[in-house]
Every structure is written in C-alpha cells, then in structure tokens.
Design an enzyme around this catalytic site. Structure first.
Site, PDB file in Angstrom:
ATOM      1  N   ASP A  73      -6.767  -2.667   1.764  1.00 35.14           N
ATOM      2  CA  ASP A  73      -6.356  -1.576   2.640  1.00 35.14           C
ATOM      3  C   ASP A  73      -5.682  -2.198   3.861  1.00 35.14           C
ATOM      4  O   ASP A  73      -5.980  -3.337   4.251  1.00 35.14           O
ATOM      5  CB  ASP A  73      -7.533  -0.675   3.042  1.00 35.14           C
ATOM      6  CG  ASP A  73      -7.049   0.673   3.578  1.00 35.14           C
ATOM      7  OD1 ASP A  73      -5.824   0.817   3.799  1.00 35.14           O
ATOM      8  OD2 ASP A  73      -7.876   1.583   3.783  1.00 35.14           O
TER       9      ASP A  73
HETATM   10  C1  BGC Z   1      -5.663   3.982   5.039  1.00 32.18           C
HETATM   11  C2  BGC Z   1      -5.071   4.055   3.653  1.00 32.18           C
HETATM   12  C3  BGC Z   1      -3.570   4.140   3.755  1.00 32.18           C
HETATM   13  C4  BGC Z   1      -3.074   2.928   4.503  1.00 32.18           C
HETATM   14  C5  BGC Z   1      -1.563   2.878   4.666  1.00 32.18           C
HETATM   15  C6  BGC Z   1      -5.027   2.905   5.880  1.00 32.18           C
HETATM   16  O1  BGC Z   1      -5.387   3.022   7.208  1.00 32.18           O
HETATM   17  O2  BGC Z   1      -7.049   3.783   4.962  1.00 32.18           O
HETATM   18  O3  BGC Z   1      -5.588   5.173   2.979  1.00 32.18           O
HETATM   19  O4  BGC Z   1      -2.994   4.246   2.500  1.00 32.18           O
HETATM   20  O5  BGC Z   1      -3.630   2.930   5.808  1.00 32.18           O
HETATM   21  O6  BGC Z   1      -1.142   3.795   5.592  1.00 32.18           O
END
Ligand code: BGC
Length: 772
Positions: free
Chosen positions: A716
C-alpha cells in the site's frame, strides 16, 4: 494496435460507440443509477406507506436531501460532473406528473447547504439546520407525507465516532422530533456508508417506512426517488447485522483500547456469527444480516436437495406472488456440529439473486456446494477438519428467516486439508468462545527486527532516481527489449539478466505520474523497452484529480454494491468502470477492497463489502472478472486485517490463526480462486507483529504456496515497512516509489541480494507483459 500503445503514447482513443468517450457517459451514469436501486435496502414499510402513491404531496426534510453524500472520502472519492440529490430526484418525479413536491422546503435546504459549503464545510459534514417554523407549518398543512434524509460521511485515514455519527446528532434529533410531531407518516432515507443506529425508528409508529439508501454514487438521489416512488422495486439486502446499540457489537469493547494494536477478541464470532451464537445476543439484533423488504412478495420452495460425493446440490424455486415485478435473494446457510472445535450457529455458504420476476412468474435456482467448505480450522492440528456429527442445511432470505431443508450425518471426522501453522499471534491475550466466555491465551514477545533507523530517510511519496534520466539514451541495436520476451525471442530470465542492480532497484518500486494519473505507475525503464503503466484509485469509480478536468462516473459505494447480492450487476459495473480506466490510459485500477466490516466505526467500511467473507469474496470476484474482461488489471486490497483507520500505518492487528483463516483471509482466498486477480495490495497495518508487506508467512506461505497465487503483490502507498524485508517476504513492488537508497544500503550490507530483486522483478514484468 501496437503493444502497450496506450501506456507508451497516452493517446486519446475513445472507447464509446461511434468514437465517443465512454468516461462519465450517459450509458454509464444510467448503469450507476440502476445499480444503486438494486442495493438499497428497505428496512421498514408498515401499512405499505411506500411506494408513494401517485398524486401525493411530499415535503422533503433534512439537509441531506440536498447535501447528498455520493460516497466516502480519500482515495475512494471520485471527481464527477455533478451529483444528484434527493430533491433533484423527487423534482424529476414531479415533472413526470407522479407526485407533488413542497418546493419552498427544497429552496430552504439548497440555500442553507450552499451557505455551509461556502464556509468551507465539506459535503456530508454540514450541520442540520433548524426548520423555520412557518415552513414546517405550511408543509404540515399542505403535504400528505414527510420524507426525512439523514446523511453520513467518512473517509480514509480516520475512524467514525460513536457520538454524532453512529448515533444521531442533537440537531438531527430535534429536526426529527419536530417533523414527526406534525406529520402522521414520515419516511426516513439513510444516505450512509456503514452501520448506524436504527433504534430511533424501529418501533416508532410515526416513522412507518425507512430506506437504507447507502451512498449511491452520482445518481444516488435519483435512485432513491426511483425506489420511493415505485419506479424500482427494492431488492437490496443487508450484508451486515444492524444491532440495537453500538455497545452490542463485540468489537466495540476494544476497538480503540490502544492506537497501537487491536486484539480481535471476538475471534470467529464476527457479525451474525456472534449474534446468533452467543447466548443472549440475538435479542440485540434490530435488523439481521441478509434482511430486506420488497414491494412484492415471494414464495420460496426448496425442490431438491442431494448430496453426492461431497457435493451438495439444491434447487430452489422462487415465485413472485405479489403484484409488482421484483427480484429475490436466496441465501444458503449450513450448521456444523460442535466437536473438537467451537462453531458459529450457522454460516452463509452461497447465495443467488433471481432475475426480475413479473407477478406469478417463477425461477428455479441451482446451487452446488462442496461440503469440504464446511470444514473448520484446527490450530492444534494445523488442518481443516470436517467434524463428525449432524450437519443442517438452511434455505432462506436472511439469517433469521430461513428453514432447515436437509440434514446429513458424518460418521467420522476427517481432515480435508493439512497445512502448516502460519501467522500465529503472540500477543492476543484472549478470545471469545461460543458459550460467551473468554479463553485466556498465552502471550510472548515479538522477535526484534534488524534496526534500520539510521538508514537514509524513507522516500515514501518522493521519487528517488537511482538511475540517471534515460530520455536521451541511445538504445544499442543488439539490446533485447521487453517486447522480445513477448515475441518469444528471449526468455524473461534472459531479459532480466541484462539489467543492472540499479535498474532492478528502480523496477521494484513505483514510477512517477504520467498523463492523468495521480497514484504513480509501474515499470518505466526506457533503455530496455519497459513501458510505464499507470495506476488509479477506486473503488467507487476511476479517481482522477479535479484539476485534470476529466470527470468520471461515480458508482455506488462498495457496501451498496454488496447489498445487491447480484454478481451479474457487480460484474457489469466492473466492466464499465474498467473501460473508463482504459480509456484514460491507465492499466491498474486499485480495486476492489474487501476488508471485513468488523466494527461499525471503521472509517473505510463504505469501501468494503460485508461482515461476511463469502459475500465479500463473491462480490469482489464478480467485480474483478468484470474489470479484467476489459484487459485492465484489478488490484485486490488491503491484504489483510486493515479493519480500523486510526494509526493505520503502525497498528498491530492481533488475531488468532483460525479467525484469520476463516474470517479475514477467506474472502481473499475466494477471489484468488474464482477470479485470478492480476494484482493484490498488502495493507498498511501490522499483522501479529509483522507488517503485512514484510510478512513472509502471509505472502509466500499462505497466498503463494497454499493458494497458488502467481500474480503481482504490491505494497500500500507509502507504508512504513522496510523495502528489503518486503522483497524477502514476496511483496514484489513498493508503491508509490522504490526504497531507493535504503534498498542499496540493504544490498551493501548483504541483507538482500540480486537474486531476490530478480525474483520480484519477474512478477512485475510478467504483469506488464499481460497488459495489452
Ligand atoms: C490507500 C489505498 C489506495 C492508495 C493509493 C492508500 O492510502 O490505502 O487504498 O489505493 O493509497 O491512493
């Protein structure tokens, strides 16, 4: 079409009919509206107050009739051309001659909400205004029916609160009291993204009807009007248990006990598994899992049940015996005998939704379930066991409304799968048993990891160039580019062997944005012909930042989509949304998200599906199939146990191995098996002492070795884990940017080596090769 044409040149190539743009098109917004009606849940409809009769004069109360919340915030938000609220929806019905709307009230709320937005109050966060006395009086004197809207907004990175969120605010209570005092009949519409209090209306005779309309995307207000006025027949059903108070949820005891950890003491007893098993808790359910009303009624007959060689086959006939066309959801549950292992009273095994049945029309639905699915995980034996004893099979329309249709006996217990103990907790101090008591567990300390605190600073969202800028590089003629792997001229291993360590360090991290992207990309090594493939967020639609000027379709929130229980509709939404992703030259849509709704307070529940892993897994599979049918990669997230947002980068989810496997991982396993996602995103949180992205037992042990997953694993965005440890664990790609200098430091210290980088780069390049 040239290989990787979209990613290399970012051309404007429309995907709609007659060369028109499909992004945000009428075709898609209409599908969004239709999907929204399919997942809204009618909770209450005494005296058939709904649908609203033709000619009724309706007064719309509550600022939420204007301040409509289309979905939650953060990476799940979507930039749209417009958002339709309930006032818009009901005014459309008025223009069609169906109802009359008390317009002065709409004007009052429109002005009030506009003023609050002007004061920089975000949509969904406005305060409920006091209704001017004369307006309330005029409405009561001239209208037949009141409709009250209540909305809730939550976003990524923060959890919801019990006060003023799960429960009503004081201003909302005053407004509701004022309206119900004047009106004989009030209908309530809940524009929310997760579980809320329902005790204020369940027994209130002044509120005969309640529509749980969720956050329905950009057409949500119009979809609400479709249901209220009977242009659509409600067929959504709950995918969560609505308890009578927040304190009734077992997760409420320790959800915020510490910012640094959560003990999953409710163990396997999550949602209906808790409320229907633990003595004295079923009385605390206001609306059970699976529940939902309709404007028509159905007869459900189980016609055939047969068990042959572990396969249970059922045929269920559903007949519409009411007066309006509608759809019904059939749910199959099973109950297992308690033996060596504790068991929930019953568990959902499968479900299906009928097509739209006209009055008197029937449909036969067939289900096939492998009874090995009924096995429970024994930590002691590190195996799934199907225990001896009597099993019950139930067919129904909710966890409460179901009947036993079949039983079978197993004379001997048998192991259905032998595994190895993995991701075992060290600091979970107790867990719930089916009799309501807690079992005390032994705890120990976590092992220390290599101290990297004096290494170069973590780049997180900042791009670190390990290699010089390639743009002017002259590519030697004899060099084998990635396309020669596609053409079969060289193997992927031969291709990788040409890359320097610096090239590999770059590849195993994300690459800067190109085109309309804002969540960075993958690949991008020009001298070796590796294109940059961009990613974009979901799940409520393709997320492009407002300043770019591209408006996309906002689909209903994930919880609403799950409440359709309709895998066909969800698949259709996935395919349509993926076309928008592709049209904008993006290759990976960071969707679906299927963490379990463990607590009503998790700020991201609107992005997730259910308290139940079978619903989560099947709905997510349908979405993934739809997305990937368009040649776009899904990215199933957040693997796993990201069930709260507070301190999400460093909170330790402490969960038993059994609950992990039977509840929190099961949905992911279903998606891996059924839909073969091209990518999976690990979560921010720690799982039993180790970051999920550094968790070798989770990624290499369970995901790859046990489930046979061979797609890409990405971290993530900007997590707090250490890049070299992620590579060791099998988390192939660090997003949005590589660990850069820290990874070079790890190489220098011998903590990782070229071979490990190659192994991970291979998954990344295989993923790029899959792209059209
Ligand atoms: C989130 C993800 C997201 C990623 C990209 C993260 O903060 O937890 O779900 O896809 O950012 O924006």
């Amino acid at each position: 079409m040239e290989k990787w044409q979209r990613y290399k040149y970012l051309p404007v190539l429309p995907l709609g009919e007659n060369n028109s743009l499909i992004t945000g098109s009428k075709k898609h917004t209409e599908l969004s509206r239709k999907a929204a009606t399919e997942g809204m849940v009618l909770l209450k409809n005494d005296n058939s107050v709904l649908p609203i009769k033709n000619g009724t004069k309706v007064a719309l109360f509550g600022k939420a009739s204007v301040d409509y919340v289309k979905g939650g915030g953060g990476s799940g938000d979507v930039t749209t051309a417009y958002v339709h609220n309930l006032c818009d929806g009901m005014e459309e019905k008025q223009s069609e001659g169906k109802i009359e709307v008390f317009e002065s009230l709409n004007g009052f709320y429109r002005e009030n909400v506009k003023k609050q937005y002007g004061e920089n109050i975000a949509p969904g966060k406005t305060t409920e205004p006091k209704i001017p006395k004369e307006l309330l009086k005029e409405a009561a004197d001239t209208c037949d029916l009141a409709v009250i809207s209540i909305c809730r907004y939550s976003n990524e990175g923060a959890d919801r609160t019990e006060e003023n969120d799960f429960y009503l605010t004081a201003e909302e209570k005053n407004m509701i009291d004022a309206v119900t005092e004047k009106f004989e009949n009030t209908v309530v519409v809940l524009n929310v993204g997760g579980m809320v209090d329902t005790s204020w209306f369940i027994n209130n005779t002044k509120i005969p009807a309640v529509l749980l309309a969720w956050q329905g995307g950009m057409e949500g207000g119009k979809a609400e009007a479709d249901i209220l006025c009977g242009d659509a027949c409600p067929s959504g059903r709950l995918t969560d248990t609505f308890a009578s108070s927040f304190a009734d949820y077992p997760s409420s005891y320790n959800f915020h006990e510490s910012e640094n950890y959560v003990e999953y003491t409710d163990d396997i007893f999550v949602g209906y598994r808790y409320f229907f098993t633990i003595p004295g808790t079923v009385e605390k359910v206001n609306y059970p899992f699976g529940f939902g009303l309709s404007y028509t009624s159905f007869k459900v007959e189980t016609q055939r049940v047969d068990l042959t060689e572990d396969i249970l086959s059922l045929t269920v006939k559903v007949t519409n015996i009411g007066k309006m066309a509608g759809k019904q959801v059939i749910q199959i549950y099973s109950a297992s005998p308690v033996g060596l292992l504790d068991k929930p009273a019953f568990e959902l095994r499968d479900f299906g939704k009928t097509r739209n049945l006209a009055p008197n029309q029937s449909q036969e639905m067939n289900f096939k379930i492998d009874i090995k699915e009924f096995a429970s995980y024994s930590e002691e034996k590190a195996a799934y066991i199907l225990e001896k004893g009597t099993y019950g099979i139930y067919v129904g329309i909710s966890a409460l409304e179901k009947e036993e249709v079949f039983t079978f006996e197993l004379a001997n217990s048998r192991i259905t799968q032998s595994l190895t103990n993995l991701c075992v907790p060290k600091k979970l101090s107790r867990r719930l048993k089916s009799d309501g008591n807690f079992e005390t567990l032994e705890t120990t300390e976590y092992e220390k990891v290599y101290d990297t605190s004096d290494w170069p600073t973590k780049p997180t969202w900042k791009f670190e160039h390990i290699q010089p800028d390639f743009r002017d590089t002259v590519i030697p003629k004899e060099r084998k580019l990635l396309e020669s792997v596609v053409d079969g001229e060289v193997t992927l291993n031969e291709f990788i062997a040409q890359l320097s360590i610096e090239d590999l360090v770059d590849i195993v991290g994300g690459r800067p944005n190109q085109g309309v992207a804002n969540t960075w990309g993958i690949g991008d090594l020009y001298p070796f012909g590796i294109p940059a493939v961009m990613t974009a967020d979901g799940p409520a639609g393709l997320r492009i930042k407002p300043e770019v000027g591209v408006c996309t379709t906002a689909w209903p929130c994930a919880t609403l989509l799950a409440c359709t229980w309709d895998t066909e509709t969800v698949c259709e939404v996935g395919a349509a949304a993926a076309l928008e992703v592709k049209e904008n030259n993006i290759g990976m849509w960071l969707t679906p998200a299927l963490n379990i709704h463990r607590s009503p307070l998790c700020g991201r529940n609107f992005e997730y599906y259910s308290e139940d892993p079978v619903v989560s897994g099947k709905i997510a599979s349908a979405l993934v199939k739809g997305i990937q049918s368009q040649g776009v990669s899904s990215c199933v997230k957040h693997f796993c146990c990201n069930n709260k947002e507070t301190n999400r980068f460093a909170s330790d989810s402490r969960v038993s191995e059994r609950a992990l496997r039977e509840i929190y991982l099961k949905g992911f396993k279903i998606v891996v098996e059924k839909a073969k996602p091209w990518a999976i995103m690990t979560s921010y949180n720690i799982l039993n002492g180790t970051y999920t992205s550094e968790n070798r037992e989770l990624i290499k042990g369970i995901l790859r070795d046990e489930w046979g997953y061979n797609g890409l694993v990405v971290s993530d965005w900007g997590n707090w884990a250490e890049h070299y440890r992620e590579l060791k664990a099998g988390n192939n790609l660090r997003m949005p940017s590589s660990g850069g200098k820290r990874l070079l430091k790890a190489l220098e210290l011998g903590l990782t080596e070229r071979e490990e980088l190659e192994e991970n780069a291979k998954y990344i390049l295989e993923w790029i090769i899959k792209m059209a």
